[in-house]
Scaffold this motif. Structure first.
Motif, mmCIF file in Angstrom:
data_model
loop_
_atom_site.group_PDB
_atom_site.id
_atom_site.type_symbol
_atom_site.label_atom_id
_atom_site.label_comp_id
_atom_site.label_asym_id
_atom_site.label_seq_id
_atom_site.Cartn_x
_atom_site.Cartn_y
_atom_site.Cartn_z
ATOM 1 N N ALA A 54 0.813 -1.222 0.000
ATOM 2 C CA ALA A 54 0.000 0.000 0.000
ATOM 3 C C ALA A 54 0.844 1.269 0.000
ATOM 4 O O ALA A 54 0.298 2.373 -0.014
ATOM 5 C CB ALA A 54 -0.940 -0.003 1.208
ATOM 6 N N GLY A 55 2.171 1.111 0.052
ATOM 7 C CA GLY A 55 3.044 2.269 -0.069
ATOM 8 C C GLY A 55 3.797 2.679 1.166
ATOM 9 O O GLY A 55 4.619 3.602 1.113
ATOM 10 N N ALA A 56 3.560 2.016 2.304
ATOM 11 C CA ALA A 56 4.263 2.392 3.527
ATOM 12 C C ALA A 56 5.723 1.958 3.471
ATOM 13 O O ALA A 56 6.064 0.947 2.838
ATOM 14 C CB ALA A 56 3.586 1.758 4.742
ATOM 15 N N ALA A 57 6.593 2.719 4.129
ATOM 16 C CA ALA A 57 7.964 2.273 4.383
ATOM 17 C C ALA A 57 7.909 1.410 5.641
ATOM 18 O O ALA A 57 7.547 1.895 6.721
ATOM 19 C CB ALA A 57 8.882 3.469 4.591
ATOM 20 N N VAL A 58 8.233 0.130 5.503
ATOM 21 C CA VAL A 58 8.016 -0.835 6.574
ATOM 22 C C VAL A 58 9.341 -1.276 7.185
ATOM 23 O O VAL A 58 10.305 -1.560 6.461
ATOM 24 C CB VAL A 58 7.245 -2.066 6.059
ATOM 25 N N ILE A 59 9.381 -1.321 8.506
ATOM 26 C CA ILE A 59 10.528 -1.845 9.228
ATOM 27 C C ILE A 59 10.114 -3.151 9.883
ATOM 28 O O ILE A 59 9.212 -3.176 10.732
ATOM 29 C CB ILE A 59 11.026 -0.850 10.289
ATOM 30 N N LEU A 60 10.731 -4.251 9.450
ATOM 31 C CA LEU A 60 10.495 -5.558 10.055
ATOM 32 C C LEU A 60 11.385 -5.685 11.281
ATOM 33 O O LEU A 60 12.604 -5.536 11.190
ATOM 34 C CB LEU A 60 10.836 -6.683 9.079
ATOM 35 N N ALA A 61 10.801 -5.982 12.415
ATOM 36 C CA ALA A 61 11.564 -6.140 13.646
ATOM 37 C C ALA A 61 11.532 -7.611 14.052
ATOM 38 O O ALA A 61 10.457 -8.183 14.241
ATOM 39 C CB ALA A 61 10.971 -5.278 14.756
ATOM 40 N N GLY A 62 12.709 -8.216 14.162
ATOM 41 C CA GLY A 62 12.763 -9.626 14.527
ATOM 42 C C GLY A 62 14.123 -10.016 15.061
ATOM 43 O O GLY A 62 15.094 -9.259 14.964
ATOM 44 N N ARG A 63 14.210 -11.226 15.613
ATOM 45 C CA ARG A 63 15.458 -11.676 16.238
ATOM 46 C C ARG A 63 16.461 -12.223 15.236
ATOM 47 O O ARG A 63 17.664 -12.122 15.435
ATOM 48 C CB ARG A 63 15.160 -12.769 17.268
ATOM 49 N N ASN A 64 15.976 -12.847 14.172
ATOM 50 C CA ASN A 64 16.816 -13.664 13.310
ATOM 51 C C ASN A 64 17.086 -12.957 11.988
ATOM 52 O O ASN A 64 16.168 -12.737 11.184
ATOM 53 C CB ASN A 64 16.125 -15.013 13.075
#
Length: 315
Positions: A37-47
Motif C-alpha cells: 500500500a506504499g508504507a515504508a516498513v521496518i520488520l523487527a525480529g530476532r533472526n
C-alpha cells in the motif's frame, strides 16, 4: 460494518510502519500488505536470516516497496533500547506500530534476559517497553496508531498480581492467556492515557481468529505438549483455521481503516470469531477493568523502567 478486505487498504505513501514479528506468519503478511500500500516498513525480529528471507518474499509480492529489517529481541530490554535508538536515528516519525510478535503456551516455565516469565515478558512487557521508547516518534506522526495483537484466549485470562511471573504456579495456557489479556488491557489503557495526556494516539487491538501460522512451532508443538492435545489442536486447525495472509485482516483493518476506533478490539465476524471478515470483537469483562489496567500499567512501568514520560512532540 460492511465487509472489509485487503483491497480496501488506503494509500500509505509517506508513512512509516514498524511491525514486530514481521519476518514470518501474520506479521510478515501484515508487513507485506502495508508495503504494497506504499508504507515504508521496518520488520523487527530476532533472526537476521529469517529477516533476509522475509525481505525477499515481500519484494516478490510488493515490487518496488520500501522494506528494511532491524534486529529486535523482545525478551531483552537492552535490545529494545538499542532498536528504538536506531529507529530514532533514521526516522523522524513512526505512523503505525504493530505489536505482533509473540510466543505461545511454552510447556516449561522459561525466563527472558531480564528474568520475566517468557510469555508475559515477550508478549506484553517487551511491547510495553517498545511502545514507550517509540512514543516520541509516534507523536511526531499526524495520526499515529498502535495495534496490539491479542487472542481469543484473553477471555480465559486473569492477571495474577500475586504471582505475575508464575514463579509459584506455572501453567502453559494459563500464562499465555494472562499475557494476551495483558496485551489487550495495555491497548485499552494506552488509549485512555493518550486521551488524558493528549498524546494524539489511536490505540486499539486485534485478534486474527484461528490462523495457520508458525506460532505453534514457537510454543507447544516444539516442547512436548501431550500428543492427544496436539492431535486435537491439529484437527481444529484443519477445520477452522485460515492462512496467515487471511489472518492479518483484522490487524490491517485496525492499523489503517478510517472507521477503526481507538479503545476497541477487532476480530472476526463468523463462527465464534474464528473465521470471517474483520469485525468488532467482544472484549471480556476483565479486560475492561480500569483499576486493574492502571495497576498493570504501573507494574509494567516499574519492571521495564519505562514511564512513558518522554513524549514531547517535535515538529
Amino acid at each position: 460494518m460492511t465487509v472489509w478486505t485487503e483491497r480496501d487498504l488506503p494509500p500509505l505513501h509517506g508513512k512509516c510502519a514498524v511491525v514486530t514479528g514481521g519476518t514470518s506468519g501474520i506479521g510478515r503478511a501484515t508487513a507485506t500488505a502495508l508495503a504494497a500500500a506504499g508504507a515504508a516498513v521496518i520488520l523487527a525480529g530476532r533472526n537476521a536470516a529469517r529477516g533476509a528471507e522475509a525481505l525477499a518474499v515481500i519484494a516478490e509480492h510488493a515490487p518496488g516497496s520500501s522494506v528494511d529489517f532491524e534486529a529486535l529481541d523482545l525478551a531483552d530490554l537492552a535490545s529494545i533500547a538499542d532498536f528504538a535508538a536506531r529507529i530514532a536515528a533514521r526516522q523522524h516519525a513512526v505512523d503505525i506500530l504493530v505489536n505482533d510478535a509473540g510466543v505461545m503456551a511454552l510447556p516449561q516455565r522459561r525466563t527472558t534476559a531480564d528474568g520475566f516469565e517468557r510469555q508475559f515478558g515477550i508478549n506484553h512487557l517487551g511491547h510495553f517497553a517498545l511502545t514507550a521508547r517509540l512514543l516520541p516518534l509516534l507523536r511526531r506522526a499526524p495520526a499515529p496508531r498502535v495495534v496490539g495483537v491479542t487472542s481469543l484466549s484473553h477471555r480465559s485470562g486473569r492477571i495474577d498480581f500475586e504471582d505475575l511471573q508464575a514463579e509459584r504456579h506455572y501453567g502453559p495456557w494459563r500464562a499465555y492467556s494472562q499475557s494476551k489479556l495483558a496485551v489487550l488491557m495495555f491497548a485499552l489503557e494506552l488509549q485512555r492515557r493518550s486521551d488524558a495526556a493528549q498524546w494524539g494516539l489511536t490505540s486499539l487491538a486485534a485478534h486474527p481468529g484461528w490462523a495457520l501460522t508458525n506460532l505453534f512451532s514457537n510454543g507447544p508443538a516444539s516442547e512436548g505438549t501431550p500428543s492427544a492435545l496436539m492431535r486435537l489442536m491439529r484437527l481444529g486447525t484443519r477445520v477452522f483455521s485460515h492462512s496467515a495472509v487471511h489472518g492479518a485482516g483484522p490487524i490491517l483493518f485496525a492499523a489503517t481503516s478510517p472507521t477503526a476506533r481507538g479503545g476497541c478490539l477487532y476480530g472476526r465476524s463468523w463462527l465464534w470469531e474464528l473465521r470471517g471478515p474483520p469485525a468488532p470483537a467482544r472484549i471480556a469483562p476483565q479486560a475492561r477493568d480500569e483499576r486493574a489496567a492502571a495497576r498493570l500499567w504501573e507494574v509494567s512501568s516499574r519492571l521495564t523502567s519505562q514511564a512513558f514520560g518522554c513524549a514531547d512532540r517535535r515538529e
